[in-house]
Write a protein that holds these residues in place. Structure first.
Motif: not given
Length: 627
Positions: A49-78
Motif C-alpha cells: 500500500p505504500y509502494k509510491w512512498q517507498f519509491l520516493l525513499v529509494f529515490g532520495a537514497l540514490i540522490i543522497s549516495a551521489v551527493l555523499g561523494l561531493f564533500p570528498s571530491i570538493i575537498t580534493g579540489k580545494i
C-alpha cells in the motif's frame, strides 16, 4: 596534507565492536526461520500500500549516495586549488560555496527520506497492530486461558514495533549501504585504480579483527544480561508489595540480602570483565585506523615522486582517503545483513504464527436471531475437552425451562464452569448440541446470543476507570434513571452516593479500590443494565463477610426474577431456592432433584452438603447469634 581522519562512525569505543546485533544466539540459530516465496510475498503485502512512498525513499537514497561523494571530491579540489601556483581566491570561495550548497541539499534530502521512512514504518505498524488486535478479539476463550498474557502483549507491542526497525533500518539501510559502497568504489577507481586497490585492501584488515573481538564482547554482554535479569527478578520478587510482606512475616531480610549481595557481586564482576575485553585491541585499532590513511598517502606520494605521475594530484589522494573512510560503516553493516535478515524473519514469523491461529468460534453463514421470549436452555449429550486426552464433559444432558433457576453443584474441576461457558459460546461442544429457544447456539448470530446472556463471574473484573464508565460498558446509551435503577437493584446505589466522587469515583486497576462485595454488586448492576434473557451466575460469596453476602444475595434474588437462570451454587440458601439441583462429577451429571431428595439419593451431594454447604450455614447462624 590535511589532518588525519578520525575513526569512522560505528568504530569508536568498545561498544561498537560488532555489537550484540552482529551475532546470533544459539537459540536464534536453532530456531532460524525458513525463507520461502510465500513468506516473502506475505511480508511484502504490508509494504504494497505504500509502494509510491517507498519509491520516493529509494529515490532520495540514490540522490543522497551521489551527493555523499561531493564533500570528498570538493575537498580534493580545494587541496589542489590551494597547491596550484596560479590559483585565485575566487576559485576557493566558489568551491566552499559549492560544498555548503551540497551539504545543505544532502541534509534536506536526508531529513525528507527519514520523515517518509518513519511515516511508512509507523503506518505499517498501525496496520499490523489493528489486524492483530482484531484477530485476537475473535479468538476463542481457550486461547486466553492457554497462552501467557506476557506473550500476547509481546506479540502486540514488542514484535510489531520491531517491524519498524526492519523497515526503517534494515530495508532502507541495505539499499543505502549498497548505493554508498557502489558509488564510492566506482569513484575510487575513477580517481585512481592503484590507490583504490590499496584503500580497499585496508578495509578487511580493520573489519574482521573488529568482528572477532566483538563476538567475545557479545558473549560477555549476554552473560551480563542474564545476571542482570536474575538481579531484576530478585528485586521484583522481594521488593513488591506482596513479596516484601512475605519477607517481613518470615523474617527473611538477612537471607534475602545475602542472596542479593551474591547476585549483585556476579553482575559487577561480569560487567567489569566485559568492559575490559578488547581494551588492548582498541589500542592497536586506534593506531591502525590512523596508519591506514598513511598507507594511501605513501602510495600516492610514491607514484607522484618516483614515477612523476602528472595525472595524480594531492587532491586525488585526499579524495581516496576520504572515500575509503566512508566505506567502513556501510561494509560493516552489510556484513551483518544475514543476522539482521534472520532476526527480521523471526519477528514476522512470530507475528504470523498468531495471525494464522484459526477463529474456532465464528458467526455461521446464515446467522439466526430467534425470539428469546422462550429462553429455554437445553444441553443434549454434550461432550467437551480442552485436550483430546483429557475429556471434561462426558455426555451432559439437561433442560432449564423458561424462567426457572437451576443450580449446579460439584467439586472443583468437575466441569461446572465449562458448562456455563458453553452457553454464550466461549467454548464449543466437541459433540452434542446446546440449544437456546430450541435453536443450536452455533446457528445464532454470535453478538445477538451474547447480548441476551448476562454473566456474573466469581472473579469480577472492572476496568481502571470510573464507576460510571464500568457500568456503561454494558449499555453505552443508558439513561441516568436506568443506571440508578440498576444500582438500586444491585444494592450498591447507597454506597456509590456515599463516595465523594459518586459515579465519577475511580475504581483502580481491576477495581482494587473497592471491596470484594462492592465489586460483586457493581458486576450485578452491570448485568442489570444489560437486561439479559438468560442469567448465568458463578455465585462466589463464601469468602465475603456476612453483610456483603446478604446484600449480594438480595441483589441476585432481584435480578433472577422472571429470568432463566443457571447458578454454580456455593451457598445452601441458593441451592435450596433452586427449582432443580444438578450434581456433576468428573464431567457427568450423576443426580438431579430437590435438596431433601438429593440428600437421600446422592452420596456426592450429601458429601458436598456436609463439607461445604453446612459449614456456610453454621457460619451464618453463628453470625446471627453474635448479632
Amino acid at each position: 596534507m590535511r589532518p588525519m581522519n578520525p575513526p569512522p562512525p560505528g568504530m569508536r569505543g568498545p561498544m561498537h565492536l560488532g555489537g550484540p546485533r552482529g551475532f546470533l544466539t544459539e537459540k536464534e540459530k536453532q530456531n532460524k526461520p525458513k525463507m520461502d516465496k510465500k513468506l516473502l510475498i506475505r511480508i511484502l503485502s504490508y509494504l504494497k500500500p505504500y509502494k509510491w512512498q517507498f519509491l520516493l525513499v529509494f529515490g532520495a537514497l540514490i540522490i543522497s549516495a551521489v551527493l555523499g561523494l561531493f564533500p570528498s571530491i570538493i575537498t580534493g579540489k580545494i587541496v589542489d586549488a590551494i597547491a596550484a601556483p596560479n590559483s585565485e581566491m575566487v576559485t576557493l570561495i566558489n568551491l566552499l560555496i559549492l560544498a555548503f550548497v551540497v551539504l545543505s541539499l544532502s541534509q534536506i534530502i536526508s531529513v525528507l527520506e527519514q520523515y517518509i521512512n518513519s511515516w511508512i514504518s509507523q503506518k505499517i505498524i498501525y496496520d499490523m497492530r489493528n489486524e492483530m488486535y482484531d484477530h485476537l478479539q475473535h479468538m476463542p476463550h481457550a486461547f486466553f486461558t492457554n497462552e501467557k498474557q506476557g506473550d500476547i502483549i509481546t506479540r502486540m507491542n514488542s514484535d510489531i514495533n520491531g517491524v519498524s526497525a526492519v523497515i526503517s533500518v534494515m530495508l532502507t539501510s541495505v539499499v543505502s549501504n549498497v548505493l554508498t559502497v557502489g558509488t564510492c568504489v566506482f569513484y575510487l577507481f575513477y580517481t585512481d585504480w592503484r590507490l583504490a586497490i590499496v584503500g580497499l585492501i585496508v578495509i578487511p584488515l580493520l573489519i574482521f579483527p573488529t568482528r572477532a573481538v566483538g563476538k567475545k564482547r557479545w558473549m560477555l554482554a549476554s552473560e551480563v544480561q542474564e545476571k542482570s535479569d536474575e538481579l531484576n527478578t530478585h528485586i521484583n520478587e522481594t521488593l513488591s508489595v506482596s513479596g516484601s510482606m512475605l519477607v517481613k512475616l518470615f523474617t527473611k531480610e538477612k537471607s534475602e540480602y545475602k542472596k542479593f549481595k551474591t547476585i549483585n557481586n556476579e553482575v559487577t564482576k561480569t560487567t567489569i570483565k566485559e568492559r575490559r575485553a578488547g581494551s588492548w585491541f582498541h589500542v592497536f585499532l586506534g593506531m591502525f585506523i590512523q596508519i591506514a590513511p598513511l598507507c594511501i598517502y605513501f602510495a600516492g606520494g610514491f607514484l607522484i615522486m618516483s614515477y612523476k605521475d602528472s595525472g595524480l594530484t594531492i587532491g586525488d589522494i585526499t579524495v581516496v582517503v576520504s572515500l575509503v573512510n566512508r566505506l567502513y560503516q556501510p561494509v560493516r553493516s552489510l556484513l551483518n545483513l544475514q543476522v539482521d535478515f534472520i532476526r527480521s524473519l523471526a519477528l514476522f514469523t512470530r507475528i504470523f504464527e498468531y495471525l494464522d491461529r484459526p477463529h474456532e468460534i465464528e458467526n455461521p453463514e446464515n446467522p439466526q436471531k430467534p425470539d428469546l421470549e422462550n429462553s429455554q436452555v437445553e444441553f443434549c449429550d454434550v461432550h467437551f475437552s480442552y485436550e483430546e486426552s483429557n475429556p471434561v464433559l462426558k455426555g451432559v444432558s439437561f433442560t432449564v425451562p423458561k424462567g426457572k433457576m437451576y443450580a449446579i453443584v460439584g467439586t472443583s474441576g468437575a466441569g461446572k464452569s465449562t458448562i456455563i461457558g458453553m452457553i454464550p459460546r466461549l467454548f464449543d461442544a466437541k459433540q452434542g448440541e446446546i440449544k437456546v429457544a430450541g435453536v443450536n447456539v452455533k446457528d445464532f448470530d454470535l453478538a445477538y446470543l451474547r447480548t441476551n446472556i448476562g454473566i456474573v463471574t466469581q472473579d469480577t473484573y472492572l476496568f481502571n476507570g470510573t464507576i460510571l464508565e464500568n457500568l456503561l460498558y454494558a449499555k453505552p446509551d443508558a439513561t441516568k434513571e436506568e443506571i440508578e435503577n440498576a444500582c438500586r437493584v444491585a444494592n450498591i446505589y447507597n454506597f456509590i452516593m456515599s463516595l465523594p466522587g459518586k459515579f465519577d469515583t475511580i475504581v483502580g486497576n481491576r477495581g482494587l479500590k473497592l471491596s470484594g462485595g462492592e465489586k460483586q454488586r457493581m458486576s450485578i448492576a452491570r448485568v442489570v443494565l444489560k437486561d439479559p434473557k438468560i442469567l448465568i451466575l458463578d455465585e462466589a460469596t463464601s469468602s465475603l463477610d456476612s453483610i456483603s453476602e446478604n446484600l449480594i444475595s438480595d441483589a441476585l434474588d432481584n435480578v433472577m426474577k422472571d429470568r432463566t437462570s443457571i447458578v454454580i451454587a456455593h451457598r445452601l440458601s441458593t441451592v435450596i431456592a433452586a427449582d432443580k439441583i444438578m450434581v456433576i462429577e468428573k464431567g457427568i451429571i450423576t443426580a438431579e432433584g430437590a435438596h431433601q431428595e438429593l440428600l437421600t439419593k446422592s452420596e456426592k451431594y450429601k458429601e458436598l452438603y456436609e463439607t461445604q454447604f453446612r459449614k456456610v450455614l453454621d457460619f451464618e447462624k453463628n453470625d446471627i447469634d453474635r448479632l
